[in-house]
Design a protein around this motif. Structure first.
Motif, PDB file in Angstrom:
ATOM      1  N   UNK A 265       0.874  -1.286  -0.097  1.00 29.96           N
ATOM      2  CA  UNK A 265      -0.590   0.294   0.023  1.00 29.96           C
ATOM      3  C   UNK A 265       0.622   1.502  -0.164  1.00 29.96           C
ATOM      4  N   UNK A 266       1.842   1.589  -0.936  1.00 27.14           N
ATOM      5  CA  UNK A 266       2.594   2.523  -1.540  1.00 27.14           C
ATOM      6  C   UNK A 266       2.341   3.621  -0.866  1.00 27.14           C
ATOM      7  N   UNK A 267       0.638   3.920  -1.386  1.00 27.46           N
ATOM      8  CA  UNK A 267      -0.019   5.890  -1.412  1.00 27.46           C
ATOM      9  C   UNK A 267      -0.782   5.769   0.336  1.00 27.46           C
ATOM     10  N   UNK A 268      -0.683   4.936   0.921  1.00 23.37           N
ATOM     11  CA  UNK A 268      -1.660   4.521   2.070  1.00 23.37           C
ATOM     12  C   UNK A 268      -0.270   4.674   2.522  1.00 23.37           C
ATOM     13  N   UNK A 269       0.686   4.510   2.436  1.00 25.58           N
ATOM     14  CA  UNK A 269       1.760   4.557   3.437  1.00 25.58           C
ATOM     15  C   UNK A 269       2.718   5.969   3.270  1.00 25.58           C
ATOM     16  N   UNK A 270       2.603   6.774   2.243  1.00 28.62           N
ATOM     17  CA  UNK A 270       3.011   7.616   1.974  1.00 28.62           C
ATOM     18  C   UNK A 270       1.701   8.947   2.768  1.00 28.62           C
TER      19      UNK A 270
ATOM     20  N   UNK B  35      13.998   3.671  12.808  1.00 23.82           N
ATOM     21  CA  UNK B  35      14.758   4.442  11.286  1.00 23.82           C
ATOM     22  C   UNK B  35      15.563   3.771  10.086  1.00 23.82           C
ATOM     23  N   UNK B  36      15.564   2.185  10.575  1.00 19.62           N
ATOM     24  CA  UNK B  36      16.514   1.514   9.714  1.00 19.62           C
ATOM     25  C   UNK B  36      15.247   1.167   8.546  1.00 19.62           C
ATOM     26  N   UNK B  37      14.553   0.141   9.514  1.00 20.26           N
ATOM     27  CA  UNK B  37      13.130   0.144   8.263  1.00 20.26           C
ATOM     28  C   UNK B  37      12.103   0.783   7.966  1.00 20.26           C
ATOM     29  N   UNK B  38      12.206   1.970   8.090  1.00 18.87           N
ATOM     30  CA  UNK B  38      11.184   3.331   7.542  1.00 18.87           C
ATOM     31  C   UNK B  38      11.601   3.411   6.707  1.00 18.87           C
ATOM     32  N   UNK B  39      13.316   4.061   6.589  1.00 17.10           N
ATOM     33  CA  UNK B  39      13.968   4.352   6.130  1.00 17.10           C
ATOM     34  C   UNK B  39      14.297   3.231   4.543  1.00 17.10           C
ATOM     35  N   UNK B  40      14.708   1.595   4.604  1.00 18.13           N
ATOM     36  CA  UNK B  40      14.170   0.639   3.628  1.00 18.13           C
ATOM     37  C   UNK B  40      13.242   1.098   3.059  1.00 18.13           C
ATOM     38  N   UNK B  41      11.923   1.024   3.846  1.00 16.42           N
ATOM     39  CA  UNK B  41      10.370   1.171   3.102  1.00 16.42           C
ATOM     40  C   UNK B  41      10.358   1.959   1.772  1.00 16.42           C
ATOM     41  N   UNK B  42      10.415   3.048   2.107  1.00 17.60           N
ATOM     42  CA  UNK B  42      10.619   4.479   1.255  1.00 17.60           C
ATOM     43  C   UNK B  42      11.456   4.749  -0.008  1.00 17.60           C
ATOM     44  N   UNK B  43      12.976   3.619   0.801  1.00 14.50           N
ATOM     45  CA  UNK B  43      13.894   3.095  -0.645  1.00 14.50           C
ATOM     46  C   UNK B  43      13.213   2.360  -1.668  1.00 14.50           C
ATOM     47  N   UNK B  44      12.772   1.417  -1.028  1.00 17.47           N
ATOM     48  CA  UNK B  44      11.779   0.450  -1.905  1.00 17.47           C
ATOM     49  C   UNK B  44      10.580   0.723  -2.388  1.00 17.47           C
ATOM     50  N   UNK B  45       9.916   1.324  -1.869  1.00 22.14           N
ATOM     51  CA  UNK B  45       8.914   2.193  -2.741  1.00 22.14           C
ATOM     52  C   UNK B  45       9.150   3.314  -4.183  1.00 22.14           C
ATOM     53  N   UNK B  46      10.303   3.574  -3.285  1.00 23.58           N
ATOM     54  CA  UNK B  46      10.654   5.122  -4.952  1.00 23.58           C
ATOM     55  C   UNK B  46      11.719   4.537  -5.509  1.00 23.58           C
ATOM     56  N   UNK B  47      12.047   3.350  -5.405  1.00 22.29           N
ATOM     57  CA  UNK B  47      12.355   2.900  -6.513  1.00 22.29           C
ATOM     58  C   UNK B  47      14.357   3.309  -6.157  1.00 22.29           C
TER      59      UNK B  47
ATOM     60  N   UNK C 239      17.389   2.381  -4.980  1.00 20.96           N
ATOM     61  CA  UNK C 239      18.132   1.369  -4.822  1.00 20.96           C
ATOM     62  C   UNK C 239      17.456   0.033  -6.172  1.00 20.96           C
ATOM     63  N   UNK C 240      18.676  -0.425  -6.239  1.00 21.05           N
ATOM     64  CA  UNK C 240      18.954  -2.314  -7.175  1.00 21.05           C
ATOM     65  C   UNK C 240      19.579  -3.559  -7.106  1.00 21.05           C
ATOM     66  N   UNK C 241      18.810  -3.676  -5.815  1.00 23.04           N
ATOM     67  CA  UNK C 241      19.509  -4.513  -4.667  1.00 23.04           C
ATOM     68  C   UNK C 241      18.429  -5.513  -5.311  1.00 23.04           C
ATOM     69  N   UNK C 242      17.706  -5.389  -5.389  1.00 22.37           N
ATOM     70  CA  UNK C 242      16.482  -7.005  -5.685  1.00 22.37           C
ATOM     71  C   UNK C 242      17.256  -7.970  -5.351  1.00 22.37           C
ATOM     72  N   UNK C 243      16.444  -7.246  -3.962  1.00 16.10           N
ATOM     73  CA  UNK C 243      16.289  -8.533  -3.103  1.00 16.10           C
ATOM     74  C   UNK C 243      15.329  -9.811  -2.991  1.00 16.10           C
ATOM     75  N   UNK C 244      15.883 -10.998  -2.772  1.00 15.59           N
ATOM     76  CA  UNK C 244      15.011 -11.746  -2.874  1.00 15.59           C
ATOM     77  C   UNK C 244      13.588 -11.461  -1.139  1.00 15.59           C
ATOM     78  N   UNK C 245      13.526 -12.652  -0.741  1.00 16.41           N
ATOM     79  CA  UNK C 245      12.706 -12.019   0.366  1.00 16.41           C
ATOM     80  C   UNK C 245      13.602 -13.237   1.220  1.00 16.41           C
TER      81      UNK C 245
END
Length: 202
Positions: free
Chosen positions: A109-114, A166-178, A180-186
């Motif tokens: 839910x990226x829109x709602x998250x933002x 701080x860590x997971x929030x930054x990671x979440x926004x980097x994810x939904x804003x594309x 980074x290009x790490x292409x992490x698996x689960x």
């Protein structure tokens, strides 16, 4: 990223909880167009009701958008709680699960998250918004408290919880804003969350 289905035709509303129906319609519009990309008249049309119908339940556009944000915070809290309770593995499993759940919610839910974080300005003047946000952080603090030594001061629990956020929030926004290009698996993302959990809880 999976987008909300695009609806172009009026979908007649026949019965049920109109307030909840409108909130869900606006949630879909937020995912499709962003929080500022639609009007109440468009929401009413999508919901299959008259343009006046939303005003029977909401004073204005801001109030219905706020309701969507509040619903998002509560869904995230419930999902975080469920994930932590179901976690198995080492002593950091629940904290790792919280991080995974948080990032997954942002992707789903990226829109709602933002929107949830876009409405935090002035939250001290909105007791309900503040209370729901605090309830989410209480889940984090509960799991931090569970792995810290007995008698750890509450200020330290808060500090460790904030570092995790701080860590997971930054990671979440980097994810939904594309951004980074790490292409992490689960599995890779979970290993990263576990690594951070262990490092920050030392």
């Amino acid at each position: 990223m999976k987008q909300a289905p695009h609806q172009t035709d009026r979908a007649p509303y026949h019965h049920g909880d109109l307030r909840a129906h409108l909130i869900e319609t606006v949630r879909l519009l937020v995912e499709e167009k962003g929080a500022d990309g639609f009007s109440i008249s468009e929401a009413a049309r999508r919901a299959g009701v008259s343009s006046a119908a939303p005003y029977k339940h909401f004073d204005d556009r801001n109030e219905i958008v706020r309701a969507v944000a509040l619903g998002g915070i509560e869904r995230m809290r419930q999902q975080m709680d469920d994930a932590a309770q179901a976690a198995t593995g080492d002593e950091m499993a629940a904290i790792t699960a919280l991080g995974m759940c948080y990032a997954a919610f942002a992707r789903r839910e990226p829109g709602v998250f933002r929107l949830m974080f876009g409405l935090t300005k002035g939250h001290e003047e909105d007791p309900e918004l503040q209370a729901r946000g605090d309830a989410c952080f209480d889940v984090v603090k509960r799991e931090v408290r569970a792995v810290m030594p007995p008698g750890t001061p509450e200020a330290e629990i808060e500090r460790r919880g904030y570092m995790l956020h701080m860590f997971v929030h930054g990671h979440a926004f980097l994810e939904i804003d594309a951004k980074h290009d790490l292409n992490l698996t689960t599995e890779q993302e979970e290993a990263m969350m576990s690594d951070i959990s262990h490092r920050l809880m030392r």
